[in-house]
Design an enzyme around this catalytic site. Structure first.
Site, PDB file in Angstrom:
ATOM      1  N   HIS A  92       0.954  -1.132   0.009  1.00 31.12           N
ATOM      2  CA  HIS A  92       0.077   0.049   0.092  1.00 31.12           C
ATOM      3  C   HIS A  92       0.908   1.230   0.071  1.00 31.12           C
ATOM      4  O   HIS A  92       1.946   1.130   0.047  1.00 31.12           O
ATOM      5  CB  HIS A  92      -0.846  -0.045   1.008  1.00 31.12           C
ATOM      6  CG  HIS A  92      -0.185  -0.291   2.512  1.00 31.12           C
ATOM      7  ND1 HIS A  92       0.455   0.913   3.182  1.00 31.12           N
ATOM      8  CD2 HIS A  92      -0.154  -1.171   3.342  1.00 31.12           C
ATOM      9  CE1 HIS A  92       0.885   0.306   4.238  1.00 31.12           C
ATOM     10  NE2 HIS A  92       0.745  -0.948   4.391  1.00 31.12           N
ATOM     11  N   VAL A 153       0.639  -1.811   8.005  1.00 31.64           N
ATOM     12  CA  VAL A 153      -0.164  -2.887   7.523  1.00 31.64           C
ATOM     13  C   VAL A 153       0.320  -4.081   6.920  1.00 31.64           C
ATOM     14  O   VAL A 153       0.370  -5.208   7.035  1.00 31.64           O
ATOM     15  CB  VAL A 153      -1.476  -2.361   6.665  1.00 31.64           C
ATOM     16  CG1 VAL A 153      -2.326  -3.508   6.326  1.00 31.64           C
ATOM     17  CG2 VAL A 153      -2.263  -1.511   7.413  1.00 31.64           C
ATOM     18  N   TYR A 154       1.086  -3.646   5.864  1.00 25.75           N
ATOM     19  CA  TYR A 154       2.001  -4.613   4.951  1.00 25.75           C
ATOM     20  C   TYR A 154       2.947  -5.332   6.067  1.00 25.75           C
ATOM     21  O   TYR A 154       2.929  -6.616   5.654  1.00 25.75           O
ATOM     22  CB  TYR A 154       3.028  -3.852   4.029  1.00 25.75           C
ATOM     23  CG  TYR A 154       3.758  -4.720   3.305  1.00 25.75           C
ATOM     24  CD1 TYR A 154       3.222  -5.388   2.039  1.00 25.75           C
ATOM     25  CD2 TYR A 154       5.008  -4.811   3.378  1.00 25.75           C
ATOM     26  CE1 TYR A 154       3.942  -6.541   1.477  1.00 25.75           C
ATOM     27  CE2 TYR A 154       5.936  -5.776   2.570  1.00 25.75           C
ATOM     28  CZ  TYR A 154       5.431  -6.512   1.841  1.00 25.75           C
ATOM     29  OH  TYR A 154       6.230  -7.384   1.164  1.00 25.75           O
ATOM     30  N   GLY A 155       3.599  -4.541   6.768  1.00 27.03           N
ATOM     31  CA  GLY A 155       4.626  -5.361   7.629  1.00 27.03           C
ATOM     32  C   GLY A 155       3.926  -6.328   8.581  1.00 27.03           C
ATOM     33  O   GLY A 155       4.261  -7.438   8.665  1.00 27.03           O
ATOM     34  N   SER A 157       1.113  -8.061   8.014  1.00 23.33           N
ATOM     35  CA  SER A 157       0.951  -9.160   7.163  1.00 23.33           C
ATOM     36  C   SER A 157       1.978 -10.082   6.927  1.00 23.33           C
ATOM     37  O   SER A 157       1.961 -11.474   6.944  1.00 23.33           O
ATOM     38  CB  SER A 157       0.210  -8.884   5.622  1.00 23.33           C
ATOM     39  OG  SER A 157       1.117  -8.040   5.007  1.00 23.33           O
TER      40      SER A 157
END
Length: 267
Positions: A92, A153-155, A157
């Site tokens: 993102h 958020v990416y981290g 996941s």
């Protein structure tokens, strides 16, 4: 090795496409998936230059039925799957969590987390029946707890991916199926480039750091491909950018110049 059948999710670009090339060069049979007919057709056409045994299909890894269909395509075309790589992932914009749209957050978690769950369970059940197989889940920023502002958020996941893989392998116990992770380090792909916008001080700082730590796709995928084929551990973790390598690069950084974003690299 020439008889190996390999499935790679998210194989239309970046690390996934690079892995597909490497496996084809070794004589393997490769099945990839992507999110659009156009991207899949383009990738399969380009992969034809590296080997004749490549097929592709459209699949949303967040849907278990799509992952099951991907498996069916691979089995019908090439027979039992030997190696399955859950590479599909999205990121993102570099924004704080509260600045992200809810739909963006849900998409990242669905693809990067639910997609890995689906992509592990589906091939595992099939490999259990055939009595062999290897499943690898692709780590990323956050897998080791490293935090980068704007990519929470990416981290999250990717941190969850690492835990899930270890937990799944533990639950699988003495299964003949290997379930592990791939740690590519920082690789110059579209996902990495998407974190570089404009020429702000923060972007320049990131670019400097990437030039020290990142590597090109071909270098990393050659290493990962070879290690996957040779792996015999029940729950392997194949790591490219090891801690000793990180330390060495930091120590040598003042004495060498690497320019990964203009096609040049000086070691």
């Amino acid at each position: 090795m020439s008889t190996l059948s390999v499935v790679i999710t998210g194989g239309t670009r970046g690390i996934g496409f690079g892995l597909a090339k490497r496996f084809l060069e070794k004589g393997c049979k490769v099945t990839i998936c992507g999110t659009s007919t156009q991207s899949v057709r383009k990738a399969v056409h380009e992969l034809a230059a590296f080997g004749e045994s490549a097929v592709g299909t459209v699949a949303d890894v967040g849907k278990r039925s799509d992952v099951e269909s991907l498996l069916d395509v691979a089995v019908k075309k090439f027979g039992p799957v030997d190696i399955w790589v859950n590479n599909a992932g999205i990121t993102h914009d570099t924004l704080k969590v509260w600045e992200l749209e809810q739909a963006t957050i849900e998409d990242v978690l669905r693809v990067n987390m639910l997609g890995v769950v689906n992509g592990t369970v589906v091939p595992f059940l099939e490999m259990q029946k055939q009595g062999r197989g290897k499943i690898f889940n692709m780590e990323g920023l956050g897998s080791d707890g490293f935090m980068m502002e704007g990519l929470s958020v990416y981290g999250t996941s990717k941190s969850a991916l690492r835990y899930f893989t270890r937990a799944f392998a533990n639950e699988a116990g003495s299964s003949p199926v290997q379930v592990g992770t791939l740690s590519p380090g920082m690789v110059v792909t579209d996902l990495l480039l998407e974190t570089l916008h404009g020429d702000s001080p923060e972007t320049r700082k990131k670019r400097k750091f990437y030039n020290i730590m990142a590597d090109d796709v071909d270098t990393v995928t050659a290493f990962l491909c070879e290690k996957m084929v040779l792996s015999t551990a029940s729950s392997p973790r194949i790591e490219w950018l090891t801690k000793p390598k990180v330390i060495a690069r930091m120590l040598l950084a003042p004495f060498r110049r690497r320019e990964l974003f203009n096609g040049k690299s000086e070691d």
